[in-house]
Motif scaffolding. Structure first.
Motif, PDB file in Angstrom:
ATOM      1  N   TRP A 111      37.199 -57.698  25.923  1.00  0.00           N
ATOM      2  CA  TRP A 111      36.016 -58.502  26.226  1.00  0.00           C
ATOM      3  C   TRP A 111      36.300 -59.333  27.463  1.00  0.00           C
ATOM      4  N   PRO A 163      34.585 -62.271  29.579  1.00  0.00           N
ATOM      5  CA  PRO A 163      33.483 -63.240  29.551  1.00  0.00           C
ATOM      6  C   PRO A 163      32.764 -63.329  30.895  1.00  0.00           C
ATOM      7  N   GLU A 164      31.532 -63.776  30.840  1.00  0.00           N
ATOM      8  CA  GLU A 164      30.761 -64.004  32.058  1.00  0.00           C
ATOM      9  C   GLU A 164      31.370 -65.174  32.818  1.00  0.00           C
ATOM     10  N   ARG A 194      38.224 -72.636  21.934  1.00  0.00           N
ATOM     11  CA  ARG A 194      36.834 -72.412  22.375  1.00  0.00           C
ATOM     12  C   ARG A 194      36.671 -71.024  22.969  1.00  0.00           C
ATOM     13  N   ILE A 195      37.624 -70.619  23.800  1.00  0.00           N
ATOM     14  CA  ILE A 195      37.567 -69.276  24.402  1.00  0.00           C
ATOM     15  C   ILE A 195      37.650 -68.216  23.314  1.00  0.00           C
ATOM     16  N   THR A 229      38.718 -70.068  13.810  1.00  0.00           N
ATOM     17  CA  THR A 229      39.103 -69.382  15.039  1.00  0.00           C
ATOM     18  C   THR A 229      39.531 -67.960  14.706  1.00  0.00           C
ATOM     19  N   ARG A 280      36.904 -68.380  20.167  1.00  0.00           N
ATOM     20  CA  ARG A 280      35.705 -68.352  19.312  1.00  0.00           C
ATOM     21  C   ARG A 280      34.531 -67.620  19.965  1.00  0.00           C
ATOM     22  N   MET A 281      34.587 -67.417  21.276  1.00  0.00           N
ATOM     23  CA  MET A 281      33.516 -66.696  21.976  1.00  0.00           C
ATOM     24  C   MET A 281      33.685 -65.182  21.921  1.00  0.00           C
ATOM     25  N   ILE A 282      34.877 -64.706  21.557  1.00  0.00           N
ATOM     26  CA  ILE A 282      35.129 -63.261  21.540  1.00  0.00           C
ATOM     27  C   ILE A 282      34.267 -62.616  20.456  1.00  0.00           C
ATOM     28  N   PRO A 283      33.420 -61.664  20.835  1.00  0.00           N
ATOM     29  CA  PRO A 283      32.565 -61.010  19.831  1.00  0.00           C
ATOM     30  C   PRO A 283      33.354 -60.134  18.860  1.00  0.00           C
ATOM     31  N   ARG A 326      40.684 -75.991  24.192  1.00  0.00           N
ATOM     32  CA  ARG A 326      40.167 -75.085  25.225  1.00  0.00           C
ATOM     33  C   ARG A 326      40.487 -73.637  24.860  1.00  0.00           C
TER      34      ARG A 326
END
Length: 124
Positions: free
Chosen positions: A103, A105-106, A15-16, A55, A18-21, A12
């Motif tokens: 960042w 996230p939505e 996953r978070i 990651t 890996r979403m960071i631009p 978990r």
């Protein structure tokens, strides 16, 4: 402490992260808050030490906008250099401007309205 039944909490966290631009960061505390009750910034930091090459571990920093890897990675400024290569600037104290690079996230659509009101870590 994380829920003992949450065996995939490491994934978990990954996953978070890996979403960071590119060119943005999140804090250990931000990620802990998203994970929910029982998770701490220290827990997230512990998990980040076991991350793999898929990651972008370097995009997770402390709440002051600085790198917390001194003594853990070599060279000692590796995290800062990786972030600078993505366009993140640091001041003379080794801190980036969180208002600029943080960042957020939505908010996931599946979250309840009550939880959405409680959290301030998501864009709404």
């Amino acid at each position: 402490m994380p829920d003992k039944t949450d065996h995939d909490y490491r994934e978990r966290v990954f996953r978070i992260v890996r979403m960071i631009p590119r060119g943005h960061v999140m804090t250990y505390g931000q990620i802990a808050e998203i994970l929910g009750e029982g998770y701490t910034p220290r827990t997230v930091g512990f998990v980040m030490h076991s991350s793999n090459d898929k990651t972008p571990w370097h995009r997770v920093i402390n709440a002051q906008g600085g790198c917390s890897t001194r003594g853990l990675v070599f060279p000692h400024d590796k995290q800062q250099r990786l972030l600078e290569a993505e366009g993140v600037s640091f001041n003379e104290r080794g801190r980036c401007e969180l208002q600029k690079y943080l960042w957020i996230p939505e908010e996931p659509k599946a979250r309840s309205k009550a939880r959405a009101k409680k959290l301030t870590l998501f864009k709404t």
